[in-house]
Every structure is written in C-alpha cells, then in structure tokens.
Motif scaffolding. Structure first.
Motif, short mmCIF file in Angstrom:
data_model
loop_
_atom_site.label_atom_id
_atom_site.label_comp_id
_atom_site.label_asym_id
_atom_site.label_seq_id
_atom_site.Cartn_x
_atom_site.Cartn_y
_atom_site.Cartn_z
N GLY A 121 17.52 20.79 8.79
CA GLY A 121 18.04 21.50 7.64
C GLY A 121 17.87 20.67 6.38
O GLY A 121 18.00 19.44 6.40
N TYR A 122 17.56 21.35 5.29
CA TYR A 122 17.42 20.67 4.00
C TYR A 122 18.05 21.54 2.92
O TYR A 122 18.36 22.71 3.14
CB TYR A 122 15.94 20.41 3.66
CG TYR A 122 15.19 21.65 3.23
CD1 TYR A 122 14.97 21.93 1.88
CD2 TYR A 122 14.69 22.56 4.17
CE1 TYR A 122 14.30 23.08 1.48
CE2 TYR A 122 14.01 23.70 3.77
CZ TYR A 122 13.82 23.95 2.42
OH TYR A 122 13.16 25.09 2.04
N GLU A 123 18.27 20.97 1.74
CA GLU A 123 18.91 21.68 0.63
C GLU A 123 17.84 22.26 -0.30
O GLU A 123 17.14 21.52 -0.99
CB GLU A 123 19.82 20.74 -0.14
CG GLU A 123 20.96 20.17 0.68
CD GLU A 123 21.63 19.01 -0.03
OE1 GLU A 123 22.73 19.20 -0.56
OE2 GLU A 123 21.02 17.92 -0.06
N GLY A 124 17.77 23.57 -0.33
CA GLY A 124 16.77 24.22 -1.17
C GLY A 124 17.00 24.04 -2.64
O GLY A 124 16.07 24.18 -3.45
N ARG A 125 18.24 23.70 -3.05
CA ARG A 125 18.53 23.52 -4.47
C ARG A 125 18.00 22.19 -4.99
O ARG A 125 17.96 21.97 -6.20
CB ARG A 125 20.03 23.64 -4.73
CG ARG A 125 20.87 22.52 -4.14
CD ARG A 125 22.36 22.83 -4.16
NE ARG A 125 22.89 22.96 -5.51
CZ ARG A 125 24.20 23.11 -5.77
NH1 ARG A 125 25.07 23.18 -4.78
NH2 ARG A 125 24.62 23.21 -7.01
N LEU A 131 12.08 17.43 -0.81
CA LEU A 131 11.65 17.94 0.49
C LEU A 131 10.36 17.25 0.91
O LEU A 131 10.20 16.88 2.09
CB LEU A 131 11.44 19.45 0.43
CG LEU A 131 10.86 20.10 1.69
CD1 LEU A 131 11.75 19.84 2.90
CD2 LEU A 131 10.67 21.60 1.48
N TRP A 144 11.46 23.37 8.95
CA TRP A 144 12.47 23.01 7.98
C TRP A 144 13.22 24.28 7.57
O TRP A 144 12.61 25.27 7.20
CB TRP A 144 11.83 22.37 6.75
CG TRP A 144 11.21 21.04 7.05
CD1 TRP A 144 9.96 20.81 7.55
CD2 TRP A 144 11.81 19.76 6.87
NE1 TRP A 144 9.75 19.47 7.71
CE2 TRP A 144 10.87 18.79 7.29
CE3 TRP A 144 13.05 19.33 6.41
CZ2 TRP A 144 11.13 17.43 7.24
CZ3 TRP A 144 13.33 17.96 6.36
CH2 TRP A 144 12.36 17.03 6.79
N GLU A 145 14.57 24.23 7.60
CA GLU A 145 15.37 25.40 7.25
C GLU A 145 16.27 25.09 6.06
O GLU A 145 17.00 24.09 6.06
CB GLU A 145 16.22 25.85 8.44
CG GLU A 145 17.04 27.09 8.13
CD GLU A 145 17.78 27.63 9.33
OE1 GLU A 145 18.87 28.22 9.15
OE2 GLU A 145 17.28 27.46 10.47
N ASP A 146 16.21 25.95 5.06
CA ASP A 146 17.07 25.80 3.89
C ASP A 146 18.51 26.13 4.29
O ASP A 146 18.81 27.25 4.70
CB ASP A 146 16.58 26.76 2.79
CG ASP A 146 17.36 26.62 1.49
OD1 ASP A 146 18.38 25.88 1.47
OD2 ASP A 146 16.96 27.26 0.50
N ASP A 148 21.18 25.66 2.16
CA ASP A 148 22.02 25.76 0.97
C ASP A 148 23.09 26.84 1.13
O ASP A 148 24.26 26.63 0.79
CB ASP A 148 21.17 26.08 -0.27
CG ASP A 148 20.86 24.83 -1.07
OD1 ASP A 148 21.48 23.79 -0.81
OD2 ASP A 148 19.99 24.91 -1.96
#
Length: 383
Positions: A121-125, A131, A144-146, A148
């Motif tokens: 998981g990562y932060e799309g903001r 990223l 990779w999954e957003d 946020d």
C-alpha cells in the motif's frame, strides 16, 4: 460527554500552553486497525510518509520519517537522527530505527523484510516521485495499491479521545470569540481584526487552525476573502470565519456580527441562512450521504430564490486538518457514521451587496448529531 457550564467557564479563562499529544495506546490502537484493514485487502504491508498520516499513527511531529507497516511483523518507524530519541520516547510499543540514506538493505532489517512484499500500500496523495522512490527500494513488489481512502476513512471516525480533543478545541474557539467581541469597534480594519483574532488564538490554543477570514460590509460576498485595509464603518456587518488549533486538533466557526440597525436585505438573508443551518442539523442521521445532508440546506435556500448564490458545499470534516472527510456537498457519496465531526455552513453571497454564512460544528451520534459549537448565532457589534 456534553460540555457543562463549568467546562465553558474553564475554556474562557484558560491559557493554553504547548500542544499535548495522545497517549501511546491511542496510536497503537490506530495501527492495529490499519493492519487489520491491510490484511483484509491482502496487502503484505504499507509505506506511510505523508506528514499528517505519519503523525496520526505515531504522534511524532517531524519533518521526516517513514512508517513501514508489515502486517506480519508489525510497524517500524524509521527516522533520521534529529527525531530518533523523541520517537523512541513517544512510541514504546514500536521499534524506532535510525534512517541512514543509502544504507544497504542487508543492514536495514525493516527494508530487508519489506523487500519480501509482493503487494504494498502507498499514499496516492504523495508526489509521484515518492512512489517511484519506493518502487526502486522494493523491486519485488508486483502490485501497488493506493490506500489514501483507507487512511482518510479511518481518520474520519473520531475515537473517544479524539472527540474529547475536538470538544476542547471547539470550546476554546467559543472562548476566543467571547474574548474578541468586546475588542471590536468601528474604525478597525480587516487586518486589525485579523491580528486581534490571531493574538487570541495564541492565548486559547497553539495558534490559528487556518488563516482567519475577516470581511467588512460587502466583502463578505467573497467566500474566502483575504483581510485587507478596508475599515469597519458604522452600520456595516462583519463576517468572521476562524478556528483555533488546540493540542493538534482544529476548530472552525463562522459568525455574522450585525450592526445595531441591520438593513432589511441583511435581515432577510440572515433568516434564510439560519433556517437552512437549523434544518440541516435537525435532519442529520447516520447512514445519510453527504449529498443528502447538503440537499436539505440547499433546497431551503433554493426555495427562497437564492440557490445560485450558495456556491460551495455545506460542510467538511474536522480533525488534525481543517478539511477532512467526510464532506457535505452536492456530489458527496460519503456515508455519515457516528463519531464523525463535521461543519454545517450554509451561505448566501450577493456580489457587491452582502454575504451571509453561519457555521457550526456537529458530532454525528447514533441517532442524529450533537452541536458542539456553543457561540450564539445572533451577535451585534458592541458599540
């Protein structure tokens, strides 16, 4: 837990000191809920770097640091030397490790574990460059999954401790207005009034939650008017939109302060906006969408003939940031849940003539909502 008259009096007389944080158990609980949700999404872990999200899960106010959340091994907070000792003191339940740029993965245990992840998981903001940097660090990740929306949804429902913190911040905002009113007089400029309010925000909290909006006369028709040199003249109304930040949590309130003899148009529009505010608050129930709540106030203003003069959403969530999920707006599909803290702020704006906005903060409860803002709606300049 409702505020008592003693609570209100304490807020009026208290002078805030340095910001107080939450106990470690609060952050540990937040991380447990995050890990549960990551597992439900079949993610191996997540990387969190956004300053507000990082603070939400750690309580460490830092300009740097990365929270590595492994669903099997638990979280690790990697931070540089400037914050390492502070982080270790604040987070007894979590390893806090020294981050050295360029250190080999074999010498960085948390990075070595993360390199075994396949779904992350990562932060799309965060910027795209963030990223890209993570993808280079974790070449084994295939998906990779957003996350946020996951983080924002968790933050939207306030824990009991957060609710108490927001009650204190909102009580401080009420006290700020009570202290400010006797200082207002004709001849002051918008900038003067903004400075008075900023001074009080430092007394009742740790400063402003956002830049104060002070509007004299027709300037109130500009929703986000920037205070300038215009002077409050006799017979003019004053619109104030302001919030104090206390112990990291934000408050927000808008009040229209009328002259001794307000004009007929001001009285008419004020009544319409006040009714829209009251009708929306009375109708709020868990399970409604933000769109449905917004429509109640918008319909009232529209039926009065001023629908086109209400151009913004009805409200927004409040917490560590002054604008959070959920939102009350014509397009909001956010579902209202108990524990959410949201503003209700209908308005009518007629360019060159007048602007009216009345904003209160409500806590969503099991069967409706509780109005946390206690300042009177009908205020007259004390001249």
């Amino acid at each position: 837990m409702k505020r008592t008259s003693e609570d209100n009096q304490a807020a009026r007389t208290a002078t805030a000191g340095p910001a107080r944080g939450m106990p470690p158990a609060e952050h540990e609980s937040r991380l447990r809920r995050l890990i549960t949700e990551l597992r439900r999404r079949h993610l191996d872990g997540a990387v969190i770097t956004h300053p507000v999200a990082r603070f939400y899960y750690t309580g460490v106010a830092s300009s740097a640091g990365t929270l590595w959340v492994d669903v099997r091994e638990g979280p690790v907070f990697a931070v540089d030397f400037r914050y390492l000792f502070m982080a270790r003191a604040a987070l007894p339940f979590m390893p806090c490790e020294l981050y050295k740029p360029g250190a080999a993965a074999s010498r960085t245990p948390w990075l070595k574990r993360a390199r075994q992840w396949r779904r992350c998981g990562y932060e799309g903001r965060e910027p795209a460059s963030a990223l890209q940097a993570r993808q280079e660090q974790l070449p084994g990740v295939e998906e990779w999954e957003d996350i946020d929306s996951l983080i924002l949804a968790q933050r939207a429902v306030k824990s009991p401790r957060e609710q108490r913190a927001l009650r204190r911040a909102i009580a401080a905002n009420d006290a700020l207005l009570a202290a400010l009113l006797p200082q207002l007089r004709t001849g002051l400029s918008e900038w003067d009034i903004r400075n008075l309010l900023r001074r009080e925000a430092d007394r009742f909290g740790q400063g402003e939650a956002f830049g104060t909006i002070a509007c004299v006369g027709a300037n109130a028709a500009e929703c986000h008017h920037v205070p300038g040199d215009d002077v409050l003249e006799p017979g003019q109304p004053l619109l104030l939109d302001f919030g104090v930040k206390l112990d990291h949590y934000c408050s927000d309130m808008t009040r229209c302060i009328a002259p001794q003899r307000p004009r007929a148009l001001f009285r008419k529009l004020y009544r319409i906006v006040h009714e829209a505010n009251r009708s929306a608050i009375a109708a709020i129930r868990p399970g409604m969408t933000g769109q449905e709540v917004d429509a109640i106030a918008r319909s009232h203003i529209g039926k009065a003939g001023y629908g086109k003069a209400f151009g913004h959403g009805l409200g927004h969530g409040l917490g560590l940031e002054v604008h959070e999920d959920p939102s009350f707006s014509p397009r909001s599909t956010d579902v209202i849940r108990p524990g959410m803290v949201v503003t209700v702020e209908p308005g009518i704006y007629l360019s060159g003539k007048v602007g009216i906005r009345i904003e209160d903060v409500v806590l969503i409860t099991r069967d409706g909502c509780e109005v946390l803002t206690q300042s009177p709606h009908e205020l007259v300049l004390p001249l």
